[in-house]
Design a protein around this motif. Structure first.
Motif, PDB file in Angstrom:
ATOM      1  N   GLU A  79       1.088  -0.965  -0.428  1.00  0.00           N
ATOM      2  CA  GLU A  79      -0.070   0.120  -0.707  1.00  0.00           C
ATOM      3  C   GLU A  79       0.941   1.126   0.259  1.00  0.00           C
ATOM      4  O   GLU A  79       0.572   2.179  -0.914  1.00  0.00           O
ATOM      5  N   GLU A  83       1.105   4.043  -2.681  1.00  0.00           N
ATOM      6  CA  GLU A  83       1.433   5.159  -2.996  1.00  0.00           C
ATOM      7  C   GLU A  83       2.085   6.536  -2.903  1.00  0.00           C
ATOM      8  O   GLU A  83       1.664   7.598  -4.021  1.00  0.00           O
ATOM      9  N   ARG A  87       0.147   5.130  -7.199  1.00  0.00           N
ATOM     10  CA  ARG A  87      -0.943   4.112  -8.005  1.00  0.00           C
ATOM     11  C   ARG A  87      -1.714   3.504  -7.600  1.00  0.00           C
ATOM     12  O   ARG A  87      -1.702   3.109  -6.800  1.00  0.00           O
ATOM     13  N   LYS A  88      -2.595   2.925  -7.695  1.00  0.00           N
ATOM     14  CA  LYS A  88      -4.421   2.374  -7.893  1.00  0.00           C
ATOM     15  C   LYS A  88      -3.737   0.914  -7.139  1.00  0.00           C
ATOM     16  O   LYS A  88      -3.111  -0.028  -8.257  1.00  0.00           O
ATOM     17  N   VAL A  90      -5.012  -2.596  -7.646  1.00  0.00           N
ATOM     18  CA  VAL A  90      -6.078  -3.611  -8.276  1.00  0.00           C
ATOM     19  C   VAL A  90      -5.994  -5.174  -8.558  1.00  0.00           C
ATOM     20  O   VAL A  90      -5.409  -4.825  -7.847  1.00  0.00           O
ATOM     21  N   GLU A 122      -1.128  -0.722  -9.916  1.00  0.00           N
ATOM     22  CA  GLU A 122      -1.896  -0.758 -11.341  1.00  0.00           C
ATOM     23  C   GLU A 122      -0.029  -0.937 -12.345  1.00  0.00           C
ATOM     24  O   GLU A 122       0.974   0.026 -12.123  1.00  0.00           O
TER      25      GLU A 122
END
Length: 413
Positions: A79, A83, A87-88, A90, A122
């Motif tokens: 995570e 950050e 990026r997200k 997925v 991502e």
């Protein structure tokens, strides 16, 4: 290229587990020719991990993080990396399927938080994990490559060897190879003096001495485009070291210890050995017994701490103890000969000394140790003066005794 290592886990900071991952990854990166200038250990805290990762991103080409990829709330590595790189997260379909299969094979129920491990940043490369439920991740972000690896060594090691090593090798075609030459019977300063000219003009390969207890190891390191080419550079340097140090070299195999080399000599010459120990209290025998198969050559070991035991078991003469004391060349020699005769061995090695912290005198200070090796009617005896703690004095005494035993066998040729 530069590489930086970040190991994540509060348990590492607390000393609850030994950080073997750092040693493994450092060695592997060195073999790849990557320069490592920084290593960090950070607890399971998002803000502190972010600070360390952002600092690493500003100074290193490759960043390897280990740990913090599990299913629980305090597993924050993925995570935080997402950050920092904007990026997200997925879901990766294959990662989800592999988690299902892994849990089903082991008959475990899947909890909701297990699916957290199927989320990946991502656009990353996913390193699938047949040994666990946490996939590894490679994020290529601008000029930096961030690699996330699971913490358990039985997952990290195969993932690195099978997937990360080839990837990094493609980024850094040159590799580094090393060869270790191990010496005994010489100190670090004397060893360095004999190769100072090589050190001063070295380029590729390089040679560097490392001091061990009673030994000196010389590491030859070369950088080349292939392993064969690197070892081709190492070869002439190794031959030069063998020419200069001769019989002081006991092996060039990194897996071989001094006691293993001695066991090889005992086997080669069909000799047997026994030990008689006072201040080392069985440590010498223990080093020899470390070697598998030593029972064919090691007869017995005697711990004769008191004068009475020296007399009764080894036959040390009372008049010797009275005239010279338990810590003396004369007593050491009678201990070595008495042990060999009592055990019916070809060689006897004896150690007697003052390991401290009490018992020293002006004439016989703490750290005074006599070591004798008996063979074929003759004793080879050394007087040694060590400094340091009781444990250090005993450890150096054992190393010196092994070196004397080895040299005695060599001199028999």
């Amino acid at each position: 290229m530069t590489v930086e290592l970040i190991c994540v886990g509060t348990e590492l900071l607390l000393g609850n587990i030994v950080n073997t991952n750092a040693a493994f990854l450092s060695e592997q990166c060195a073999m790849l020719g990557l320069s490592m200038y920084y290593q960090s250990v950070v607890g399971d805290n998002r803000e502190r991990l972010r600070e360390v990762l952002e600092a690493a991103k500003g100074r290193s080409d490759v960043i390897i993080l280990s740990g913090g990829l599990g299913p629980t709330q305090d597993d924050l590595t993925k995570e935080t990396a997402a950050e920092v790189t904007g990026r997200k997260l997925v879901e990766d379909g294959q990662a989800r399927r592999e988690i299902e299969e892994f849990m089903a094979k082991r008959g475990r129920a899947i909890t909701e938080n297990n699916w957290k491990q199927a989320l990946v940043p991502e656009g990353c490369k996913v390193l699938y994990n047949p040994n666990g439920t946490a996939p590894g991740i490679i994020i290529e972000d601008e000029d930096t490559c961030i690699i996330l690896l699971p913490g358990p060594p039985d997952e990290l090691v195969p993932m690195f060897e099978e997937q990360v090593y080839p990837y990094l090798h493609s980024l850094q075609p040159e590799i580094i190879c090393s060869k270790m030459v191990k010496l005994c019977g010489i100190g670090e300063s004397a060893a360095e003096t004999k190769i100072l000219d090589l050190i001063e003009r070295q380029q590729n390969p390089t040679v560097a001495p490392y001091a061990k207890i009673g030994e000196v190891h010389l590491r030859i390191t070369a950088k080349a485009e292939s392993e064969a080419a690197a070892y081709g550079l190492i070869g002439p340097m190794e031959e030069e070291l063998k020419r200069r140090f001769g019989s002081l070299i006991y092996t060039d195999d990194p897996q071989v210890t001094l006691e293993m080399a001695i066991a090889g000599l005992l086997k080669e010459h069909r000799l047997t050995v026994t030990t008689a120990e006072s201040c080392t209290g069985g440590l010498l025998a223990g080093r020899l017994i470390n070697v598998p198969g030593i029972s064919a050559y090691f007869k017995e070991g005697y711990i004769t701490y008191s004068n009475e035991a020296k007399e009764k078991i080894l036959g040390v003469a009372p008049k010797t103890l009275e005239a010279y004391g338990a810590v003396s060349a004369e007593t050491a020699e009678e201990m070595a000969q008495g042990a060999a005769q009592a055990a019916g061995a070809d060689l006897g090695v004896a150690v007697t000394g003052i390991a401290g912290p009490d018992g020293g005198t002006e004439e016989k200070p703490i750290g005074l140790v006599y070591i004798s090796c008996y063979c074929r009617g003759r004793c080879h005896t050394q007087r040694n003066q060590y400094t340091g703690s009781r444990g250090k004095i005993r450890a150096y005494s054992v190393a010196t005794a092994l070196t004397l035993l080895r040299q005695t066998i060599i001199d028999m040729k």
